[in-house]
Write an enzyme that holds these catalytic residues in place. Structure first.
Site, short mmCIF file in Angstrom:
data_model
loop_
_atom_site.label_atom_id
_atom_site.label_comp_id
_atom_site.label_asym_id
_atom_site.label_seq_id
_atom_site.Cartn_x
_atom_site.Cartn_y
_atom_site.Cartn_z
N HIS A 121 1.19 128.94 57.28
CA HIS A 121 -0.12 128.47 57.75
C HIS A 121 -1.08 129.66 57.66
CE1 HIS A 121 -3.12 127.17 60.75
NE2 HIS A 121 -2.60 125.96 60.68
N ASP A 198 7.04 131.72 63.62
CA ASP A 198 5.96 130.79 63.91
C ASP A 198 6.62 129.44 64.24
OD1 ASP A 198 4.03 128.83 63.84
OD2 ASP A 198 3.03 129.58 62.03
N GLN A 201 5.62 124.25 64.65
CA GLN A 201 6.11 122.91 64.28
C GLN A 201 7.55 122.68 64.71
OE1 GLN A 201 4.26 120.47 62.96
NE2 GLN A 201 2.44 121.69 62.59
N LYS A 224 0.65 120.99 70.34
CA LYS A 224 1.52 120.28 69.40
C LYS A 224 2.81 119.80 70.07
CE LYS A 224 -0.44 122.40 65.33
NZ LYS A 224 -0.32 123.34 64.20
N CYS A 362 -4.46 123.80 56.07
CA CYS A 362 -4.46 125.24 56.38
C CYS A 362 -3.34 125.98 55.65
CB CYS A 362 -4.36 125.51 57.89
SG CYS A 362 -5.74 124.90 58.82
C1 LIG Z 1 -0.83 124.40 63.82
C2 LIG Z 1 -0.11 125.55 63.24
C3 LIG Z 1 -0.55 126.86 63.44
C4 LIG Z 1 -1.82 127.19 64.19
O1 LIG Z 1 -1.79 126.69 65.48
P1 LIG Z 1 -3.11 126.69 66.39
O2 LIG Z 1 -2.75 125.78 67.50
O3 LIG Z 1 -4.23 126.16 65.54
O4 LIG Z 1 -3.34 128.09 66.82
C5 LIG Z 1 0.20 127.89 62.89
N1 LIG Z 1 1.32 127.65 62.22
C6 LIG Z 1 1.78 126.40 62.00
C7 LIG Z 1 3.05 126.21 61.26
C8 LIG Z 1 1.07 125.32 62.50
O5 LIG Z 1 1.52 124.08 62.29
#
Ligand SMILES: *Cc1c(COP(=O)(O)O)cnc(C)c1O
Length: 404
Positions: A121, A198, A201, A224, A362
């Site tokens: 992302h 990260d 998800q 999320k 993104c």
């Molecule tokens: C949504 C997302 C982000 C960014 O998250 P924010 O809530 O916008 O800070 C980063 N990495 C992944 C894999 C995402 O799905």
């Protein structure tokens, strides 16, 4: 067995209608809906508990402090963190990555290397590019294969003695690929590199145990995983967080301040300057408490059945092209149909009550890799159903007919 109907009843927004069309919410990769348990908890906070934390002698401040700190404990237990103070409240994944880039980044020097991947992302690309530029670091990336998996062919040169940090997504938001992070963490540690996961998800789909994984940092966003926006977590190993300088200066992160010098507070407060999103943090704790009561194994099985069903049904559509066909996937599908523009399909789906995301999600480097401007992405949660998939396929066929 997993009862999707009783889960759905806990989410008021899921019974929303647009004219004759029921809402079919397939944009969970962008944000999740919220159960009553979380909505009510925030409501209760503002009606009965609202006060600033870590400051007051008065009862309300003590109550809100205790509830905020209990939320931290709930999150620590859910992730199986060793210590509660390894859990830092943030504004979200982006904020957590920027914190590590600034603070862990301060410990890096000229020529040090950071390794990311082609499927990150933007929020796990741009902060590292900015850091590399500012400090003369080398930023490398693991390329992708056409199935949307990490191409680990050259990993032994990409990940080397100069690598100080590997920052990698657990699950791709645009493709749904689940990456082999346990193997990567082990390999990185064998070269003395630290690893940031990260997890934006992952927690809503699969169980994450930070001690079993042995990751050094894990970041995710509250919104999320059924919690409010503007909340998130950075997990970091205690010894690492202790070595890192503060990110932002201000109230709460200090021990003593004179006009000449400041000494910093201990963990986790060192990284939590200023009044935080108190109701959000308590809401995030509530979301995790709610999630912990569900059977995560049953959820995984159910989501896999949704993925199989939506993939099989979509495969019947002429001219469909899937992006992200990894063996290990969560319940996200990204696709294009013939030469139709994703935006046109998305607009026609929306007119029939169906929420999907269209565009680059993104992740522009992924779109560049496939040489496409974007995809249509349906990202499903465990509150979605096969009946909704049927409605989605019907609406999609209607959209194709209208555009043909
Ligand atoms: C949504 C997302 C982000 C960014 O998250 P924010 O809530 O916008 O800070 C980063 N990495 C992944 C894999 C995402 O799905």
């Amino acid at each position: 067995m997993f009862n999707v109907n009783s889960i759905r009843e806990e989410f008021p927004i899921l019974s929303k209608k647009f004219g004759k069309y029921p809402l079919v919410y397939f944009d969970n990769g962008a944000t999740s809906q919220k159960p009553n348990f979380v909505i009510d908890r925030i409501d209760q906070y503002y009606k009965e508990e609202n006060a600033n934390i870590h400051r007051g002698v008065h009862t309300l401040s003590q109550v809100s402090t205790e509830n905020y700190e209990n939320a931290r404990q709930t999150i620590a237990s859910f992730l199986n963190a060793k210590e509660k103070h390894e859990i830092i409240f943030t504004k979200g994944t982006t904020d957590g990555i920027n914190l590590v880039a600034h603070s862990f980044g301060a410990l890096m020097s000229l020529g040090d290397e950071i390794l990311i991947s082609e499927m990150e992302h933007h929020s796990n690309i741009v902060p590292w590019q900015m850091l590399a530029e500012a400090k003369g670091l080398v930023l490398r990336y693991i390329p992708m294969t056409t199935s949307g998996e990490l191409d680990l062919k050259n990993i032994d040169t990409l990940l080397n003695e100069k690598t100080k940090l590997v920052a990698i997504t657990h699950i791709s938001n645009s493709l749904g690929t689940i990456n082999p992070i346990a193997d990567l963490i082990e390999l990185a540690h064998s070269k003395n590199a630290k690893v940031l996961i990260d997890g934006a998800q992952s927690l809503q789909h699969i169980q994450v145990d930070v001690q079993a994984l042995d990751c050094d940092f894990l970041v995710f966003s509250g919104h999320k995983i059924f919690a409010p926006t503007g909340t998130g977590i950075l997990y970091g190993k205690e010894d690492l967080l202790n070595k890192m300088p503060p990110y932002q200066g201000g109230g709460d992160m200090i021990k003593t301040v004179t006009m000449e010098k400041t000494t910093f507070n201990s963990l986790p407060h060192k990284f939590e300057a200023g009044t935080p999103n108190i109701s959000g943090g308590i809401g995030l704790g509530a979301a995790i408490e709610w999630l912990s009561q569900l059977n995560l194994n049953e959820i995984e099985v159910y989501e896999r059945s949704l993925l199989q069903y939506i993939t099989a049904e979509l495969s019947k559509i002429e001219g469909i092209r899937f992006f992200g066909t990894a063996e290990e996937k969560c319940s996200t599908v990204s696709f294009l149909i013939g030469e139709f523009h994703p935006y046109d399909i998305g607009t026609l789906l929306n007119q029939q009550g169906i929420a999907v995301r269209t565009g680059h999600h993104c992740t522009q480097p992924i779109m560049d890799f496939y040489k496409i401007p974007g995809t249509i992405r349906a990202s499903l949660s465990f509150y979605n159903t096969k009946e909704e998939i049927d409605l989605f396929i019907q609406a999609l066929n209607k959209a194709i007919k209208m555009l043909s």
